[in-house]
Write an enzyme that holds these catalytic residues in place. Structure first.
Site, PDB file in Angstrom:
ATOM      1  N   LYS A   1       5.504   1.535  12.763  1.00 15.71           N
ATOM      2  CA  LYS A   1       5.138   2.628  14.190  1.00 15.71           C
ATOM      3  C   LYS A   1       5.867   1.316  15.105  1.00 15.71           C
ATOM      4  O   LYS A   1       5.960   1.335  16.126  1.00 15.71           O
ATOM      5  CB  LYS A   1       4.026   2.369  14.510  1.00 15.71           C
ATOM      6  CG  LYS A   1       2.920   1.341  13.552  1.00 15.71           C
ATOM      7  CD  LYS A   1       2.067   2.499  12.851  1.00 15.71           C
ATOM      8  CE  LYS A   1       0.929   1.308  11.558  1.00 15.71           C
ATOM      9  NZ  LYS A   1       0.180   2.093  10.911  1.00 15.71           N
TER      10      LYS A   1
ATOM     11  N   LYS B   1       1.654   3.806  18.211  1.00 14.35           N
ATOM     12  CA  LYS B   1       1.732   5.862  17.880  1.00 14.35           C
ATOM     13  C   LYS B   1       1.457   6.208  19.317  1.00 14.35           C
ATOM     14  O   LYS B   1       2.905   7.448  19.015  1.00 14.35           O
ATOM     15  CB  LYS B   1       0.297   5.435  16.656  1.00 14.35           C
ATOM     16  CG  LYS B   1       0.378   4.747  15.510  1.00 14.35           C
ATOM     17  CD  LYS B   1      -0.721   4.752  14.738  1.00 14.35           C
ATOM     18  CE  LYS B   1      -0.550   3.845  13.472  1.00 14.35           C
ATOM     19  NZ  LYS B   1      -2.433   4.300  12.942  1.00 14.35           N
TER      20      LYS B   1
ATOM     21  N   GLY C   1     -12.118  -4.068   2.428  1.00 17.94           N
ATOM     22  CA  GLY C   1     -10.211  -3.883   2.757  1.00 17.94           C
ATOM     23  C   GLY C   1     -10.343  -2.889   3.859  1.00 17.94           C
ATOM     24  O   GLY C   1      -9.139  -2.179   3.569  1.00 17.94           O
TER      25      GLY C   1
ATOM     26  N   THR D   1       1.036  -1.106   0.277  1.00 24.99           N
ATOM     27  CA  THR D   1       0.042  -0.052  -0.120  1.00 24.99           C
ATOM     28  C   THR D   1       0.639   1.281   0.721  1.00 24.99           C
ATOM     29  O   THR D   1       1.000   2.434  -0.787  1.00 24.99           O
ATOM     30  CB  THR D   1      -0.700   0.388   1.249  1.00 24.99           C
ATOM     31  OG1 THR D   1      -1.681  -1.433   1.151  1.00 24.99           O
ATOM     32  CG2 THR D   1      -1.990   1.111   1.463  1.00 24.99           C
TER      33      THR D   1
ATOM     34  N   VAL E   1       3.085   7.842  11.886  1.00 22.33           N
ATOM     35  CA  VAL E   1       2.133   8.551  13.330  1.00 22.33           C
ATOM     36  C   VAL E   1       0.739   9.372  12.354  1.00 22.33           C
ATOM     37  O   VAL E   1       1.182  10.351  11.925  1.00 22.33           O
ATOM     38  CB  VAL E   1       3.065   9.078  14.043  1.00 22.33           C
ATOM     39  CG1 VAL E   1       1.268   9.489  15.248  1.00 22.33           C
ATOM     40  CG2 VAL E   1       2.776   7.919  15.379  1.00 22.33           C
TER      41      VAL E   1
ATOM     42  N   ALA F   1      10.770  -6.806  -2.237  1.00 20.80           N
ATOM     43  CA  ALA F   1       9.269  -7.091  -2.021  1.00 20.80           C
ATOM     44  C   ALA F   1       9.763  -8.815  -1.763  1.00 20.80           C
ATOM     45  O   ALA F   1      10.791  -9.262  -2.139  1.00 20.80           O
ATOM     46  CB  ALA F   1       8.496  -6.208  -2.607  1.00 20.80           C
TER      47      ALA F   1
ATOM     48  N   GLU G   1      -7.266  -5.621   7.985  1.00 27.58           N
ATOM     49  CA  GLU G   1      -6.241  -6.591   7.661  1.00 27.58           C
ATOM     50  C   GLU G   1      -7.707  -7.840   8.296  1.00 27.58           C
ATOM     51  O   GLU G   1      -8.433  -8.013   9.018  1.00 27.58           O
ATOM     52  CB  GLU G   1      -5.516  -6.804   8.676  1.00 27.58           C
ATOM     53  CG  GLU G   1      -5.042  -5.305   8.911  1.00 27.58           C
ATOM     54  CD  GLU G   1      -3.843  -5.439   6.833  1.00 27.58           C
ATOM     55  OE1 GLU G   1      -3.947  -6.322   7.460  1.00 27.58           O
ATOM     56  OE2 GLU G   1      -3.450  -4.227   7.008  1.00 27.58           O
TER      57      GLU G   1
ATOM     58  N   GLY H   1      -3.559   4.831   4.182  1.00 31.13           N
ATOM     59  CA  GLY H   1      -4.527   5.111   3.021  1.00 31.13           C
ATOM     60  C   GLY H   1      -2.845   5.398   2.554  1.00 31.13           C
ATOM     61  O   GLY H   1      -1.604   6.342   2.177  1.00 31.13           O
TER      62      GLY H   1
HETATM   63  N1  LIG Z   1      -1.322   1.459   4.724  1.00 39.81           N
HETATM   64  C1  LIG Z   1      -1.228   1.752   5.495  1.00 39.81           C
HETATM   65  O1  LIG Z   1      -1.930   2.876   5.022  1.00 39.81           O
HETATM   66  C2  LIG Z   1      -0.137   2.872   6.241  1.00 39.81           C
HETATM   67  C3  LIG Z   1      -0.208   4.016   7.368  1.00 39.81           C
HETATM   68  C4  LIG Z   1       0.850   4.415   7.697  1.00 39.81           C
HETATM   69  C5  LIG Z   1       1.857   3.723   8.292  1.00 39.81           C
HETATM   70  N2  LIG Z   1       2.170   2.221   7.889  1.00 39.81           N
HETATM   71  C6  LIG Z   1       2.865   1.845   7.963  1.00 39.81           C
HETATM   72  O2  LIG Z   1       3.578   0.780   6.188  1.00 39.81           O
HETATM   73  C7  LIG Z   1       4.178  -0.075   6.706  1.00 39.81           C
HETATM   74  C8  LIG Z   1       3.816  -0.870   5.364  1.00 39.81           C
HETATM   75  O3  LIG Z   1       2.462  -0.768   5.286  1.00 39.81           O
HETATM   76  P1  LIG Z   1       1.519  -1.581   3.918  1.00 39.81           P
HETATM   77  O4  LIG Z   1       0.920  -1.011   4.239  1.00 39.81           O
HETATM   78  O5  LIG Z   1       1.967  -0.733   2.743  1.00 39.81           O
HETATM   79  O6  LIG Z   1       1.532  -2.512   3.671  1.00 39.81           O
HETATM   80  P2  LIG Z   1       1.767  -3.967   2.480  1.00 39.81           P
HETATM   81  O7  LIG Z   1       0.958  -3.509   1.850  1.00 39.81           O
HETATM   82  O8  LIG Z   1       1.295  -5.487   3.174  1.00 39.81           O
HETATM   83  O9  LIG Z   1       2.789  -4.139   2.164  1.00 39.81           O
HETATM   84  C9  LIG Z   1       4.042  -4.768   2.640  1.00 39.81           C
HETATM   85  C10 LIG Z   1       4.789  -5.003   1.465  1.00 39.81           C
HETATM   86  O10 LIG Z   1       6.160  -5.663   2.734  1.00 39.81           O
HETATM   87  C11 LIG Z   1       6.632  -6.759   1.151  1.00 39.81           C
HETATM   88  N3  LIG Z   1       7.695  -7.614   2.788  1.00 39.81           N
HETATM   89  C12 LIG Z   1       6.338  -8.479   3.141  1.00 39.81           C
HETATM   90  N4  LIG Z   1       7.668  -9.109   3.684  1.00 39.81           N
HETATM   91  C13 LIG Z   1       8.898  -9.065   2.815  1.00 39.81           C
HETATM   92  C14 LIG Z   1      10.098  -9.776   3.211  1.00 39.81           C
HETATM   93  N5  LIG Z   1      10.293 -10.508   3.875  1.00 39.81           N
HETATM   94  N6  LIG Z   1      10.298  -9.304   2.187  1.00 39.81           N
HETATM   95  C15 LIG Z   1      11.273  -8.102   1.164  1.00 39.81           C
HETATM   96  N7  LIG Z   1       9.803  -7.800   0.731  1.00 39.81           N
HETATM   97  C16 LIG Z   1       8.245  -7.534   2.017  1.00 39.81           C
HETATM   98  C17 LIG Z   1       5.798  -6.994   0.811  1.00 39.81           C
HETATM   99  O11 LIG Z   1       5.838  -7.652  -0.483  1.00 39.81           O
HETATM  100  P3  LIG Z   1       4.524  -8.837  -1.455  1.00 39.81           P
HETATM  101  O12 LIG Z   1       3.896  -6.926  -2.724  1.00 39.81           O
HETATM  102  O13 LIG Z   1       5.653  -9.042  -2.509  1.00 39.81           O
HETATM  103  O14 LIG Z   1       3.724  -9.305  -0.849  1.00 39.81           O
HETATM  104  C18 LIG Z   1       4.758  -6.075   0.726  1.00 39.81           C
HETATM  105  O15 LIG Z   1       5.141  -5.569  -0.696  1.00 39.81           O
HETATM  106  C19 LIG Z   1       3.998  -0.679   7.943  1.00 39.81           C
HETATM  107  O16 LIG Z   1       5.018  -0.537   8.617  1.00 39.81           O
HETATM  108  C20 LIG Z   1       2.429  -0.574   8.114  1.00 39.81           C
HETATM  109  O17 LIG Z   1       2.891  -0.454   9.451  1.00 39.81           O
HETATM  110  C21 LIG Z   1       0.944   1.583   7.057  1.00 39.81           C
END
Ligand SMILES: NC(=O)c1ccc[n+]([C@@H]2O[C@H](COP(=O)([O-])OP(=O)(O)OC[C@H]3O[C@@H](n4cnc5c(N)ncnc54)[C@H](OP(=O)(O)O)[C@@H]3O)[C@@H](O)[C@H]2O)c1
Length: 432
Positions: free
Chosen positions: A108, A208, A190, A17, A135, A46, A193, A305
């Site tokens: 976080k 956070k 969606g 994301t 955060v 990734a 989780e 997002g």
């Molecule tokens: N989503 C939000 O709105 C949001 C907001 C604030 C902070 N965050 C933080 O941002 C971070 C990422 O969140 P996200 O929502 O983007 O997560 P996500 O959509 O689940 O994406 C995680 C990514 O990490 C990759 N990955 C997982 N395990 C891996 C490994 N062992 N080696 C290499 N790559 C690996 C995945 O690869 P694949 O794509 O190939 O599976 C995917 O591309 C987290 O710390 C989350 O807490 C997210």
């Protein structure tokens, strides 16, 4: 763009994301050069190389292992968007910092749990470690506390820091449905989780607010000391009865500093209907910061997002490009100590109590007398008619401020009354 500007080679681990959003942002904004330099993603990592991404990554260097990417001599900035407090995210951030590379992360969990040690490593190496996106996603909170408010003494922070919980509570109120039903729908859409524990259990908000407490009070993050209660026990009846008494239930994360220490907690709390936190609906986040001199500040905005979070990551990349290296938290990392948690038995505040009682005379008097004998003063009381009195009659009340130890002892006694069915429920009224 003038020639001669420095090009910063950015390595991005995690293309989900947030990582996908960052690639898209930089593809749409090739002129993004707020600090005079240019940021170009040159390498990525990734899990799946073949998964479709929002932009074509075939020309970028691919790393199966984020740690190898982090320590590659061919990148100037490492961006960690994998997630998780340990595992590859931690190993990769450590590797980048050990190689003296600036790190930007949205993680976080990593910062709340390992932030103090990572800050020492970053400062030893003279490398920035930035986490604005960790955060409130795109809504500024980290820089505000670390930089803009460093001239004040912050007394407290309190807010809604988890959009998933806020969405679920808002939907429960709007539709009158139970938690499990709304959660299942949020998962289908969606918004939640597949494993919702981190969100609905309150842990994400606790990560956070632990970070905010460290920034606000100039101490090391102390996630282990946070008191955490999620929203999974909140019922539609709680929500409806709270509303009848003029309140809305929100998952409030707060950190308060007093002479006794620091109290960091996350729990469902009641906010008066007209309060800005009660007015923060859907997946929005909101935060109050109270400074000794500045007074109260309120920010509200998207907390997650792809677009908003990637914008915060891009802002941190821009910060790195200025060349500024500030303390990771508010003061040099070697001087930070974890805050002293306040003894929970010393907590006090107003409470919302809900009971299911037998439909018979004298029950309300028995409950009220038990509370009065314990020194708990009732502020308001409500009994709602029910279509199934044989299954119990719900009653709710709010109390004046009372020590939690006193209230809990009284609730134990009430639970033992023969006319009281099930365990009494206690929700706090937010101190905001
Ligand atoms: N989503 C939000 O709105 C949001 C907001 C604030 C902070 N965050 C933080 O941002 C971070 C990422 O969140 P996200 O929502 O983007 O997560 P996500 O959509 O689940 O994406 C995680 C990514 O990490 C990759 N990955 C997982 N395990 C891996 C490994 N062992 N080696 C290499 N790559 C690996 C995945 O690869 P694949 O794509 O190939 O599976 C995917 O591309 C987290 O710390 C989350 O807490 C997210």
């Amino acid at each position: 763009m003038s020639s001669g500007q420095k090009t910063w080679r950015v390595g991005v681990a995690g293309l989900g994301t947030v990582g996908g959003g960052l690639l898209q942002f930089l593809a749409e904004r090739p002129d993004f050069a707020p600090a005079g330099g240019r940021a170009v993603v040159t390498a990525v990592s990734a899990r799946s190389r073949s998964r479709e991404r929002p932009v074509d990554i075939s020309a970028l260097t691919w790393f199966d292992d984020p740690v190898a990417l982090a320590s590659s001599p061919d990148i100037d900035i490492f961006v960690e968007l994998v997630g998780g407090s340990d595992g590859p995210a931690k190993a990769a951030v450590e590797a980048a910092l050990k190689a003296g590379k600036p790190v930007v992360t949205a993680n976080k969990a990593l910062i709340a749990v390992h932030g103090a040690a990572l800050a020492v490593l970053a400062e030893e190496q003279g490398a920035p470690l930035l986490f604005e996106a960790a955060v409130m996603g795109g809504t500024p909170a980290v820089k505000m506390l670390r930089e803009a408010m460093v001239g004040d003494d912050v007394k407290s922070v309190a807010g809604i820091l988890n959009g998933t919980c806020n969405y679920i509570l808002s939907e429960m109120e709007a539709t009158g449905r139970e938690f499990a039903d709304v959660l299942a729908e949020a998962q289908r859409l969606g918004y939640a989780e597949a494993d919702p524990t981190t969100d609905v259990g309150g842990f994400d908000a606790a990560h956070k607010v632990s970070i905010l407490a460290a920034l606000a009070f100039g101490c090391a993050p102390n996630f282990a000391a946070a008191e955490i209660e999620g929203i999974d026990q909140v019922t539609r009846s709680d929500i409806a009865m709270a509303r009848d008494l003029g309140y809305r239930i929100k998952l409030v994360a707060s950190a308060d500093r007093s002479a006794d220490g620091v109290l960091v907690r996350v729990h469902p709390s009641l906010a008066p209907l007209s309060h800005p936190l009660a007015q923060t609906g859907g997946a929005l986040n909101a935060l109050f910061i109270e400074g000794q001199r500045i007074g109260r500040i309120f920010v509200q905005g998207p907390g997650a997002g792809s677009g908003p979070t990637a914008a915060a990551v891009a802002a941190d990349i821009a910060d790195v490009m200025t060349g500024a290296v500030r303390p990771v938290f508010q003061a040099p990392a070697t001087t930070l100590v974890p805050f002293t948690p306040v003894d929970p038995s010393r907590n006090s505040g107003r409470a919302f109590l809900s009971f299911l009682v037998k439909d018979e005379p004298g029950v309300i008097a028995a409950v009220s007398e038990t509370l009065a004998e314990a020194g708990v003063s009732i502020e308001s009381f409500l009994q709602k008619p029910t279509e199934t009195p044989s299954e119990g009659v719900p009653i709710v009340m709010t109390t004046h401020a009372v020590a939690e130890s006193v209230l809990n002892a009284a609730l134990e006694q009430i639970a033992a009354l023969p006319a009281v069915l099930g365990r009494p429920r206690l929700l706090r009224i937010a101190r905001i």
